[in-house]
Design an enzyme around this catalytic site. Structure first.
Site, PDB file in Angstrom:
ATOM      1  N   HIS A   1      53.899  75.686  38.390  1.00 45.53           N
ATOM      2  CA  HIS A   1      53.264  76.249  39.581  1.00 45.53           C
ATOM      3  C   HIS A   1      53.433  75.298  40.754  1.00 45.53           C
ATOM      4  O   HIS A   1      52.701  74.310  40.880  1.00 45.53           O
ATOM      5  CB  HIS A   1      51.784  76.531  39.298  1.00 45.53           C
ATOM      6  CG  HIS A   1      51.105  77.258  40.401  1.00 45.53           C
ATOM      7  ND1 HIS A   1      49.880  76.887  40.902  1.00 45.53           N
ATOM      8  CD2 HIS A   1      51.491  78.336  41.124  1.00 45.53           C
ATOM      9  CE1 HIS A   1      49.549  77.709  41.886  1.00 45.53           C
ATOM     10  NE2 HIS A   1      50.507  78.594  42.031  1.00 45.53           N
TER      11      HIS A   1
ATOM     12  N   GLU B   1      51.498  72.051  39.333  1.00 51.87           N
ATOM     13  CA  GLU B   1      50.661  72.314  38.157  1.00 51.87           C
ATOM     14  C   GLU B   1      51.597  72.737  37.023  1.00 51.87           C
ATOM     15  O   GLU B   1      52.343  73.702  37.166  1.00 51.87           O
ATOM     16  CB  GLU B   1      49.646  73.430  38.441  1.00 51.87           C
ATOM     17  CG  GLU B   1      48.461  72.968  39.269  1.00 51.87           C
ATOM     18  CD  GLU B   1      47.435  74.073  39.517  1.00 51.87           C
ATOM     19  OE1 GLU B   1      46.242  73.774  39.555  1.00 51.87           O
ATOM     20  OE2 GLU B   1      47.837  75.245  39.685  1.00 51.87           O
TER      21      GLU B   1
END
Ligand code: NAD
Length: 701
Positions: A429, A441
């Site tokens: 992410h 992430e």
């Protein structure tokens, strides 16, 4: 740890504490032992101290931070005093890394032989400190006040080459450092030259006072809330004004004050937190990463384009797949345009641009993806489209390659389930713009293999991202917390604050951007989509929102020129819009609510504690490995002020008992929203036991 050799009347003391020969307790002991041994040996006429491996020394041993070993004698001060007082000349032979305490040590030696490539720095300011072992007093005596100011206030390294012409190096070693240092030592012996101590030198500039005064004004203005840069200037001012011992005392005093400052505590926390973030619970350090030579990116939109840039910036070839020729061309043009912007700013050359673009293989077919080691999917946020893409990838991409999704809100385990290899599926992410934002992430699915995670973390390092592992849940770490934070901001507007007041209060707290401006930037339609999905999943809950009507009227935020604010054509600066008051009024009227006065304190308390409370739930549910990971996410992805160290660290500083008490107070009058405000069980437990996030469960490793 420390080597000792006698070479024709010269003692060669080798620092050897990998990886950077830091002055840990044992090295401090051994160095003192070695120089005293040399002093006691009548055959020895001079001492050369030299590094090994990555260079001279990286300074204090961060592995000892906060432990009793850091304070165990001899202190670095004692080591430096012993070396400086030695009756025989001590020569520091410097190459590679020479930083912090390492450079302060070298400055306490009597002479310095350095290589042109050596990197010298006093980076303490980056941890909110100043060089506390005489660096602020000795450095200006050899390089001058102007250069010392620049090095100490910025903390940035300079090369040995750059220091030519100053009195820091007594000789530059063009060839082998050890031979050059030995030759220099023999020259000293032959000429009968003894120790020459930096403390006895004079600062070279006649206008040193004026230079300090100028720096005082400039640095204060630039330092913002950080006390360290102005304190560095004060320590240097003492070097100009006071005799050496007096200057040292002033340096000590300033150092001790900084050490006790919340800003330095925050910066030191961040430093440790970044190191901790790369450790993955339950995976042995020795787990090998999979090879990563070529990456596929699916979708050349906002995210796919940015991700491609992040990869090619690190020299990684990319196969970039789009669904239509037009979209592919648009994506490539945007990438080129971004680089051209950098060329205009002088940050990139045209050759470098062409070299980077040559790393992209554009395609409309899946076939060229066969040989890639990793694919990162960044197509529209629609499960059916992701399904279609992952089915194709599963069929085409070689076995053992990693399949990643950049999804913000879809369930990664569902996506992994579209393939026959859920072990090889992971979430990556990125944050927008993906070529610039440091945060990544890394989403660990329930089947994700250990070596897939390890590979993702090592890719992050390669492309200069700070990666945090997150478990699968709605919004992962960052967006899940921001949902509650934005909800709190929204509810304050409904209660009676204006959007401007909410944003201003949080910007005053230190957030880079208030929550409603941030909503406008992210797109109000994106938030609405998220809430509609949640509403469908939880029909008993109320997800009504002031912006529902705005979105219906085409106000999607900055991209449409209107949202919580107005954005005149070509402007990103928000302007208050009276029409927004009407939307808010209408929302209130439908619920028979009356506006009340809301204070800035209440705004900050509600929004920040909403973040902290959700953070506590995230740690407890193991969505984040540790509370410091949450801080990393907020500092790097959401503009949380560095000097507060992140929301969880901030809560620790405030005291968890106060945070929990405030949340209970809010919950008591929150009606149907009470569960949202009820302190999370972890927060309650830590508050009751006088604990903190950083020391309790969720501590940085
Ligand atoms: P975007 O609309 O800018 O780009 C999506 C691109 O995918 C388009 O260029 C489209 O042509 C292409 N595409 C669509 N279907 C395709 C297919 N079947 N095969 C190949 N290409 C296809 O969207 P975006 O903002 O870049 O978002 C992409 C993904 O990243 C989404 O999952 C989104 O949730 C996620 N994400 C977005 C942000 C953000 O801030 N924009 C941040 C993090 C994650």
């Amino acid at each position: 740890m420390v080597g000792y050799e006698s070479v024709g009347g010269v003692a060669v003391v080798t620092l050897a504490n990998p990886p950077v020969n830091s002055f840990g307790h044992e090295q401090r002991l051994k160095v003192v032992e070695a120089v005293l041994r040399a002093d006691a040996d009548p055959q020895i006429k001079a001492v050369v101290v030299i590094g090994s491996g990555k260079g001279f020394s990286g300074g204090a041993d961060i592995r000892e931070f906060g432990s009793s070993r850091a304070l165990a004698p001899p202190s670095l001060h004692m080591v430096l005093a012993t070396v400086e007082a030695l009756g025989k000349p001590v020569i520091a032979a410097i190459d590679g890394v020479c930083m912090g305490g390492g450079l302060e040590f070298a400055l306490a030696c009597h002479y310095r032989v350095i290589t042109p490539e050596a990197q010298l720095a006093l980076p303490e300011v980056k941890l909110g400190l100043l060089p506390g072992a005489g660096g602020t007093q000795r450095l200006p005596r050899v390089v001058g006040i102007e250069r010392a100011l620049s090095m100490i206030v910025s903390g940035n390294p300079v090369s040995g080459r750059d220091l030519r012409g100053t009195a820091l190096p007594d000789a530059i070693a063009e060839g082998d450092l050890r031979s050059a240092a030995l030759e220099f030592a023999r020259g000293l012996i032959a000429e009968g030259r003894g120790p020459r101590r930096v403390r006895d030198l004079k600062i070279p500039e006649a206008n040193a006072e004026a230079l300090v005064q100028f720096a005082r004004t400039a640095v204060k203005a630039a330092a913002g809330p950080f006390p360290a840069p102005p304190a560095c200037v004060e320590a240097l001012a003492a070097a100009v004004r006071e005799p050496f011992e007096g200057g040292l005392r002033r340096e000590r005093e300033l150092f001790v004050n900084l050490m006790a400052s919340p800003e330095s505590a925050a910066l030191r926390h961040i430093f440790q937190a970044e190191r901790a973030a790369s450790h993955i619970e339950g995976i042995p350090e020795s787990t090998p990463a999979r090879p990563l030579n070529r990456v596929g990116v699916i979708g050349a939109g906002t995210m796919g384009g940015g991700i491609t840039m992040a990869l090619i910036n690190a020299g990684i070839p990319v196969v970039l797949l789009e669904s239509t020729q037009a979209a592919l061309e648009r994506g490539l043009a945007t990438i080129r345009g971004n680089y051209q912007g950098q060329i205009k700013k002088g940050k990139l050359t045209s050759e470098a641009l062409e070299k980077r673009l040559a790393l992209i293989t554009p395609t409309l077919e899946y076939e060229p993806l066969h040989g890639v080691d990793l694919v990162i999917e960044a197509v529209f946020e629609k499960l059916e489209i992701k399904k279609e893409v992952f089915l194709r990838l599963d069929a085409v991409v070689r076995e053992g390659a990693i399949l990643a999704s950049n999804t913000s809100a879809l369930n990664l385990d569902t996506i992994a389930g579209f393939t026959r290899r859920p072990r090889d599926v992971i979430g990556l992410h990125f944050f927008s713009p993906a070529n610039i934002m440091r945060l990544l992430e890394v989403v660990r699915g329930k089947a994700t293999a250990d070596d897939v995670l390890v590979t993702a973390m090592s890719l992050a390092k390669r492309i200069r991202k700070v990666a945090v592992v997150a478990g699968v849940c709605d919004g992962f770490i960052g967006n899940r917390m921001v949902a509650g934070y934005s909800q709190a901001a929204h509810d304050l507007v409904v209660a009676g604050a204006s959007p401007q007041q909410v944003d201003r209060a949080l910007e005053k707290f230190g957030m880079a951007m208030g929550p409603l401006r941030m909503n406008d930037l992210a797109g109000l339609d994106v938030g609405a989509m998220w809430r509609h999905r949640l509403a469908a999943e939880n029909p008993d809950k109320d997800y009504a929102h002031v912006t529902d009507r705005m979105v219906a009227d085409g106000r999607h935020g900055q991209k449409t020129g209107a949202g919580w604010y107005l954005y005149p054509p070509g402007s990103r600066l928000p302007e208050p819009d009276p029409k927004v008051d009407a939307y808010i009024e209408e929302f209130r009227a439908a619920r028979q609510l009356k506006a009340r006065r809301v204070s800035d304190t209440e705004i900050v308390e509600r929004c920040i504690y909403a973040l902290v409370n959700e953070g506590a739930r995230i740690v407890e549910e193991h969505i984040a490995q540790r509370s410091s990971d949450i801080d990393i996410v907020y500092l790097n992805g959401y503009g949380f002020p560095l000097w507060r160290g992140g929301p969880m660290f901030h809560a620790d500083q405030v005291g968890l008992a106060s945070v929990a008490a405030a949340l209970r107070r809010i919950a008591a009058t929150a009606g149907p929203n009470a569960p949202f405000w009820q302190p999370a069980p972890l927060l309650e437990r830590l508050a009751a036991s006088g604990g903190s996030f950083s020391q309790g469960k969720g501590a940085a490793a």
